[in-house]
Design a protein around this motif. Structure first.
Motif, PDB file in Angstrom:
ATOM      1  N   GLY A 114       4.154   9.930  -7.506  1.00 37.51           N
ATOM      2  CA  GLY A 114       5.005  10.082  -8.683  1.00 37.51           C
ATOM      3  C   GLY A 114       4.221  10.474  -9.917  1.00 37.51           C
ATOM      4  N   VAL A 115       3.055   9.879 -10.098  1.00 36.12           N
ATOM      5  CA  VAL A 115       2.204  10.240 -11.242  1.00 36.12           C
ATOM      6  C   VAL A 115       1.740  11.684 -11.122  1.00 36.12           C
ATOM      7  CG1 VAL A 115      -0.024   9.765 -12.335  1.00 36.12           C
ATOM      8  CG2 VAL A 115       1.491   7.890 -11.723  1.00 36.12           C
ATOM      9  N   ALA A 116       1.424  12.120  -9.913  1.00 36.56           N
ATOM     10  CA  ALA A 116       1.008  13.508  -9.712  1.00 36.56           C
ATOM     11  C   ALA A 116       2.138  14.473 -10.054  1.00 36.56           C
ATOM     12  CB  ALA A 116       0.548  13.718  -8.273  1.00 36.56           C
TER      13      ALA A 116
ATOM     14  N   LEU B  70       9.543  10.212 -19.233  1.00 31.91           N
ATOM     15  CA  LEU B  70       9.564   9.946 -17.791  1.00 31.91           C
ATOM     16  C   LEU B  70       8.421   9.025 -17.371  1.00 31.91           C
ATOM     17  CD1 LEU B  70      10.511  13.448 -16.373  1.00 31.91           C
ATOM     18  CD2 LEU B  70      11.954  11.413 -16.525  1.00 31.91           C
ATOM     19  N   ASN B  71       7.256   9.182 -17.998  1.00 32.54           N
ATOM     20  CA  ASN B  71       6.117   8.327 -17.679  1.00 32.54           C
ATOM     21  C   ASN B  71       6.411   6.880 -18.070  1.00 32.54           C
ATOM     22  OD1 ASN B  71       3.558   7.881 -16.643  1.00 32.54           O
ATOM     23  ND2 ASN B  71       2.576   8.136 -18.628  1.00 32.54           N
ATOM     24  N   LEU B  72       7.027   6.682 -19.238  1.00 35.06           N
ATOM     25  CA  LEU B  72       7.402   5.343 -19.660  1.00 35.06           C
ATOM     26  C   LEU B  72       8.407   4.723 -18.677  1.00 35.06           C
ATOM     27  CD1 LEU B  72       7.357   3.061 -21.781  1.00 35.06           C
ATOM     28  CD2 LEU B  72       9.248   4.251 -22.903  1.00 35.06           C
ATOM     29  N   ALA B  73       9.408   5.491 -18.276  1.00 35.46           N
ATOM     30  CA  ALA B  73      10.404   4.991 -17.327  1.00 35.46           C
ATOM     31  C   ALA B  73       9.764   4.681 -15.973  1.00 35.46           C
ATOM     32  CB  ALA B  73      11.523   6.008 -17.155  1.00 35.46           C
TER      33      ALA B  73
ATOM     34  N   LEU C 211       0.834  -1.208   0.000  1.00 33.22           N
ATOM     35  CA  LEU C 211       0.000   0.000   0.000  1.00 33.22           C
ATOM     36  C   LEU C 211       0.867   1.256   0.000  1.00 33.22           C
ATOM     37  CD1 LEU C 211      -2.784  -1.063   2.497  1.00 33.22           C
ATOM     38  CD2 LEU C 211      -2.941  -0.889   0.009  1.00 33.22           C
ATOM     39  N   PHE C 212       1.968   1.235   0.754  1.00 29.42           N
ATOM     40  CA  PHE C 212       2.875   2.373   0.775  1.00 29.42           C
ATOM     41  C   PHE C 212       3.517   2.578  -0.597  1.00 29.42           C
ATOM     42  CE2 PHE C 212       7.141   4.172   1.529  1.00 29.42           C
ATOM     43  CZ  PHE C 212       6.753   5.398   2.042  1.00 29.42           C
ATOM     44  N   PHE C 213       3.923   1.482  -1.228  1.00 28.60           N
ATOM     45  CA  PHE C 213       4.524   1.560  -2.555  1.00 28.60           C
ATOM     46  C   PHE C 213       3.526   2.125  -3.569  1.00 28.60           C
ATOM     47  CE2 PHE C 213       5.919  -0.433  -6.598  1.00 28.60           C
ATOM     48  CZ  PHE C 213       7.150   0.190  -6.690  1.00 28.60           C
ATOM     49  N   ASP C 214       2.260   1.718  -3.470  1.00 25.20           N
ATOM     50  CA  ASP C 214       1.238   2.264  -4.361  1.00 25.20           C
ATOM     51  C   ASP C 214       1.017   3.748  -4.109  1.00 25.20           C
ATOM     52  OD1 ASP C 214       0.934  -0.155  -5.594  1.00 25.20           O
ATOM     53  OD2 ASP C 214      -0.868  -0.728  -4.467  1.00 25.20           O
ATOM     54  N   LEU C 215       1.088   4.163  -2.845  1.00 26.42           N
ATOM     55  CA  LEU C 215       0.954   5.583  -2.522  1.00 26.42           C
ATOM     56  C   LEU C 215       2.096   6.393  -3.131  1.00 26.42           C
ATOM     57  CD1 LEU C 215      -0.598   7.737  -0.926  1.00 26.42           C
ATOM     58  CD2 LEU C 215       0.877   7.229   1.004  1.00 26.42           C
ATOM     59  N   ILE C 216       3.308   5.860  -3.081  1.00 21.59           N
ATOM     60  CA  ILE C 216       4.455   6.521  -3.698  1.00 21.59           C
ATOM     61  C   ILE C 216       4.251   6.603  -5.209  1.00 21.59           C
ATOM     62  CG2 ILE C 216       6.940   6.326  -4.120  1.00 21.59           C
ATOM     63  CD1 ILE C 216       6.130   7.201  -1.270  1.00 21.59           C
ATOM     64  N   ALA C 217       3.684   5.557  -5.806  1.00 18.61           N
ATOM     65  CA  ALA C 217       3.420   5.562  -7.244  1.00 18.61           C
ATOM     66  C   ALA C 217       2.416   6.652  -7.605  1.00 18.61           C
ATOM     67  CB  ALA C 217       2.912   4.199  -7.694  1.00 18.61           C
ATOM     68  N   VAL C 218       1.384   6.828  -6.807  1.00 19.47           N
ATOM     69  CA  VAL C 218       0.392   7.881  -7.059  1.00 19.47           C
ATOM     70  C   VAL C 218       1.036   9.257  -6.947  1.00 19.47           C
ATOM     71  CG1 VAL C 218      -1.706   8.960  -6.143  1.00 19.47           C
ATOM     72  CG2 VAL C 218      -1.588   6.486  -6.409  1.00 19.47           C
TER      73      VAL C 218
END
Length: 87
Positions: A52-54, A75-78, A43-50
């Motif tokens: 990053g997308v923001a 950057l989005n692809l990477a 869940l923490f990793f998914d929060l970091i992913a969100v």
């Protein structure tokens, strides 16, 4: 859980009991489907992913030029490649 609806009427809401860990989920199509819960680390990793997308989306604020759009795509692809490989 009990709630009051109108004058003197009571509505009782009950959720069905959840299966014990390792037991099949009701309505599952096969014996291999069991309920799985995400760990706190996932869940923490998914929060970091969100987050990053923001941050990546902030590149497209306003009227982005061709350079900003190209940088965003790269950057989005990477970012998504790294996220997909790690999860």
């Amino acid at each position: 859980m009990t709630t009051n609806q109108g004058r003197g009427h009571r509505l009782t809401l009950m959720s069905p009991p959840s299966p014990a860990p390792g037991e099949p989920v009701p309505g599952a199509t096969g014996p291999a489907e069991v309920e799985r819960h995400a760990s706190w680390l996932e869940l923490f990793f998914d929060l970091i992913a969100v987050a990053g997308v923001a941050q990546l989306a902030s590149l497209l604020r306003g009227a982005p030029g061709h350079g900003e759009v190209l940088l965003y795509c790269l950057l989005n692809l990477a970012f998504w490649t790294a996220w997909g490989c790690a999860s």
